[in-house]
Design a protein around this motif. Structure first.
Motif, mmCIF file in Angstrom:
data_model
loop_
_atom_site.group_PDB
_atom_site.id
_atom_site.type_symbol
_atom_site.label_atom_id
_atom_site.label_comp_id
_atom_site.label_asym_id
_atom_site.label_seq_id
_atom_site.Cartn_x
_atom_site.Cartn_y
_atom_site.Cartn_z
ATOM 1 N N ASP A 338 0.998 -1.132 0.004
ATOM 2 C CA ASP A 338 0.001 0.016 0.245
ATOM 3 C C ASP A 338 0.873 1.319 0.002
ATOM 4 N N GLU A 339 0.885 2.060 -0.801
ATOM 5 C CA GLU A 339 1.624 3.377 -0.832
ATOM 6 C C GLU A 339 0.663 4.565 -1.428
ATOM 7 N N GLY A 340 1.305 5.862 -1.329
ATOM 8 C CA GLY A 340 0.642 6.911 -1.704
ATOM 9 C C GLY A 340 1.683 7.908 -1.539
ATOM 10 N N GLY A 341 1.380 8.902 -2.294
ATOM 11 C CA GLY A 341 2.662 10.174 -2.103
ATOM 12 C C GLY A 341 1.904 11.203 -2.888
ATOM 13 N N THR A 342 3.203 12.221 -3.457
ATOM 14 C CA THR A 342 2.878 13.268 -3.905
ATOM 15 C C THR A 342 3.829 13.570 -5.306
ATOM 16 N N SER A 343 3.584 13.930 -6.279
ATOM 17 C CA SER A 343 4.465 14.322 -7.456
ATOM 18 C C SER A 343 5.095 15.695 -7.073
ATOM 19 N N LEU A 344 6.701 15.552 -6.906
ATOM 20 C CA LEU A 344 7.414 16.529 -6.492
ATOM 21 C C LEU A 344 7.458 17.717 -7.538
ATOM 22 N N ALA A 345 7.027 17.406 -8.940
ATOM 23 C CA ALA A 345 7.063 18.425 -9.864
ATOM 24 C C ALA A 345 5.766 19.272 -9.795
ATOM 25 N N THR A 346 4.581 18.536 -9.327
ATOM 26 C CA THR A 346 3.254 19.464 -9.516
ATOM 27 C C THR A 346 2.717 19.651 -8.145
ATOM 28 N N GLY A 347 3.153 18.917 -7.087
ATOM 29 C CA GLY A 347 2.534 18.772 -5.942
ATOM 30 C C GLY A 347 0.972 18.136 -5.896
ATOM 31 N N VAL A 348 0.691 17.458 -6.762
ATOM 32 C CA VAL A 348 -0.627 16.902 -6.991
ATOM 33 C C VAL A 348 -0.278 15.419 -6.177
ATOM 34 N N THR A 375 -0.391 3.057 -12.554
ATOM 35 C CA THR A 375 0.202 4.144 -12.672
ATOM 36 C C THR A 375 -0.680 5.225 -13.183
ATOM 37 N N ILE A 376 -1.977 4.872 -13.346
ATOM 38 C CA ILE A 376 -2.925 5.884 -14.096
ATOM 39 C C ILE A 376 -3.066 7.214 -13.129
ATOM 40 N N TRP A 377 -3.341 7.001 -11.915
ATOM 41 C CA TRP A 377 -3.325 7.899 -10.919
ATOM 42 C C TRP A 377 -1.996 8.808 -10.754
ATOM 43 N N ILE A 378 -0.949 8.191 -11.097
ATOM 44 C CA ILE A 378 0.431 8.908 -10.987
ATOM 45 C C ILE A 378 0.567 9.835 -12.162
ATOM 46 N N VAL A 379 0.119 9.204 -13.168
ATOM 47 C CA VAL A 379 0.333 9.884 -14.624
ATOM 48 C C VAL A 379 -0.564 11.086 -14.450
ATOM 49 N N GLU A 380 -1.612 11.151 -13.785
ATOM 50 C CA GLU A 380 -2.403 12.317 -13.569
ATOM 51 C C GLU A 380 -1.881 13.191 -12.638
ATOM 52 N N ALA A 381 -1.380 12.693 -11.636
ATOM 53 C CA ALA A 381 -0.291 13.512 -10.655
ATOM 54 C C ALA A 381 0.781 14.460 -11.376
ATOM 55 N N PHE A 382 1.524 13.492 -12.232
ATOM 56 C CA PHE A 382 2.591 13.989 -12.788
ATOM 57 C C PHE A 382 2.320 15.244 -13.951
#
Length: 557
Positions: A338-348, A375-382
């Motif tokens: 289980d993992e979660g976080g934030t894109s460092l480039a966008t803060g999303v 990765t779909i949610w990660i792509v959105e965040a990036f």
């Protein structure tokens, strides 16, 4: 290594029991049966359901007994599938492959929890489905959107009543006509002889791309937009429910030690330690679009693995990274995270759940690390959150071509070595259900005839689809290579396949017949890997055995 609440039950201790051990309350989630007999394995055991009781037997010859069969244990009010779940799952996947969804639903518990990840506004089947009727709705919605879907199990990593099923999957989005393929993992728990939990771990990005019509595409905000993420369940179980080596109660096996050392080395990005735990030819594979996520794609070697891990830390901040449970069987481990976080480039922010499949060798080195990350949610965040646009794929430039050429600059194998690669590949695929992608060229092409139609398909997808189709129909299928001819870059095998039609061959109802058919395969090798395959199969003889086509006059002589 055992849980605080687990009960241990012992049988044999080097002696054949005069009477089977009777266990009145065996809890498949926690308890352990220790069959203390050197050299014995699960493959030696026979599981039988006698009324409400599960009986565990072994052939007398295996334990040096004069008895034909020795009953080792009787577990009252217990299903054999709680102890040996893979046969139930083979029935389930055979029914799904044959389009017999009603039959597949009978394998599910009345309170089954079924979890499918993804953006619910784009993939209507994403979410949690409770009970067989709601799972039927999942299949209905999936079929509405996806044409010719397939789930072909490649490997079962079973420990107790929980199994990680590694599956080759794919289909075509009905509205756009865009196809997708990709490996997935089903994390399954069996209780009371039925599937009580099925969590799907996959990268839904390729499916979203197919549903949206391919790249480029734009995802807009939606009132009902949400992402469903599977909820990994913790368990204190650290061993199989049946053990043959009592030492495993306290000491983890080499596979587990290697995986733990791998996580320790990667967490600190200690390259010398990474080199110690990874084999020199390790395959490191993380799902996702490589042009959008720098750390995605397949790489080889410890330095490339460390580079990918470093790119992850350079682009994302993790709020949490929680390995929830590990299953292991032989040299393969499956770890749900289980993992979660934030894109460092966008803060999303983003959240996801992951399964790692890790394969080790006898020297305690990791030879394969595959990250089944959604990765779909990660792509959105990036890309900064909704609305976001996924651009068209970049054209391959000359620099990338040079890098690719460097990767494949290997010494050519001899004709005999080429044949050994083919023997290993086809034995693994047909007899073990594992398609060895490391033995295939990245641009491998399969020229196959199935149902009288010739098709040409690049990559491993065709191999996985054909092997999975026949292994679902005949779980006991066995390939025997009769003749081997090889010269220069060509390898020719004449072979025979034997199996019992318990799942339905090529979409037909199961016949229960023992089938046998022959064929010839021609392979072109390149740089020590399979580059092309042509196969001629006696489909007419197969159809005659199934009674679909009458035999020729004179009884086929």
């Amino acid at each position: 290594m055992t849980t605080a609440n687990a009960q241990q039950y012992w049988v044999m201790n080097g002696q054949v029991p005069e009477q089977p051990l009777t266990i009145s309350e065996f809890h498949a989630d926690d308890d352990v049966l220790i069959i203390a007999q050197p050299g014995l394995t699960r493959d030696d055991l026979q599981f039988a359901q006698e009324g409400a009781d599960a009986v565990i037997r072994v052939s007398g010859s295996v334990v040096n007994s004069s008895q034909e069969v020795v009953d080792l244990a009787v577990l009252t009010n217990t299903s054999v599938y709680d102890l040996n779940p893979v046969p139930l799952l083979e029935q389930f996947y055979a029914a799904v492959a044959g389009g017999r969804i009603d039959e597949a639903l009978t394998c599910l518990a009345d309170d089954v929890v079924w979890e499918a990840p993804g953006p619910t506004d784009i993939l209507p089947w994403a979410g949690e489905w409770n009970g067989p009727e709601r799972v039927a709705e999942f299949f209905r919605l999936y079929d509405q959107s996806i044409e010719n879907p397939y789930w072909n199990p490649q490997q079962y990593v079973a420990q107790g009543n929980t199994v990680a099923v590694i599956i080759s999957a794919g289909g075509t989005a009905r509205q756009s006509g865009v196809a997708f393929t990709g490996d997935i993992v089903h994390w399954i728990t069996v209780r009371g002889g039925k599937i009580s939990l099925l969590q799907i771990y996959l990268d839904t990005y390729p499916i979203v791309e197919a549903v949206m019509g391919g790249r480029p595409f734009t995802v807009n905000p939606a009132e009902n937009a949400s992402y469903y993420v599977a909820k990994p369940l913790a368990s204190d179980r650290k061993t199989d429910s049946i053990l043959f080596d009592p030492a495993l109660l306290e000491t983890p096996p080499l596979t587990v030690k290697t995986v733990m050392a791998m996580y320790a080395a990667l967490q600190g990005l200690n390259v010398p330690e990474v080199r110690k735990v990874f084999a020199e030819d390790v395959v490191w594979d993380i799902f996702g679009p490589a042009d959008l996520l720098s750390w995605a794609s397949e790489r080889r070697g410890p330095d490339a693995a460390a580079e990918s891990a470093n790119q992850i830390l350079e682009t994302m901040h993790f709020d949490h990274f929680k390995p929830t449970r590990m299953l292991y069987q032989g040299n393969t481990a499956a770890i749900v995270i289980d993992e979660g976080g934030t894109s460092l480039a966008t803060g999303v922010p983003f959240k996801t759940s992951v399964v790692h499949i890790v394969v080790t060798n006898e020297q305690g080195k990791v030879v394969l690390f595959r990250n089944y990350i959604n990765t779909i949610w990660i792509v959105e965040a990036f890309l900064g959150g909704r609305p976001f646009t996924v651009p068209a794929l970049p054209a391959t430039d000359s620099q990338n071509q040079v890098q690719t050429n460097k990767q494949v600059n290997v010494m050519p194998l001899t004709a005999e070595q080429n044949n050994e690669v083919c023997v290993e590949f086809f034995d693994s695929a047909w007899n073990k259900g594992v398609v060895r992608e490391d033995l295939l060229s990245e641009d491998a092409v399969d020229h196959s005839q199935v149902g009288g139609k010739t098709k040409t398909e690049p990559g491993a997808g065709s191999f996985k689809h054909i092997v999975g189709m026949f292994r679902n129909a005949m779980p006991d299928i066995r390939l025997t290579i009769l003749d081997q001819i090889y010269t220069d870059d060509k390898v020719v095998h004449r072979w025979i396949l034997n199996g019992t039609d318990s799942g339905g061959v090529m979409g037909m109802p199961p016949s229960g017949k023992a089938l046998q058919f022959t064929g010839t395969t021609v392979v072109r090798m390149k740089d020590g890997k399979i580059a092309e395959r042509w196969a001629n199969v006696d489909e007419l003889g197969l159809l005659q055995q199934l009674g679909v086509v009458p035999p020729p006059p004179g009884g086929g002589e």
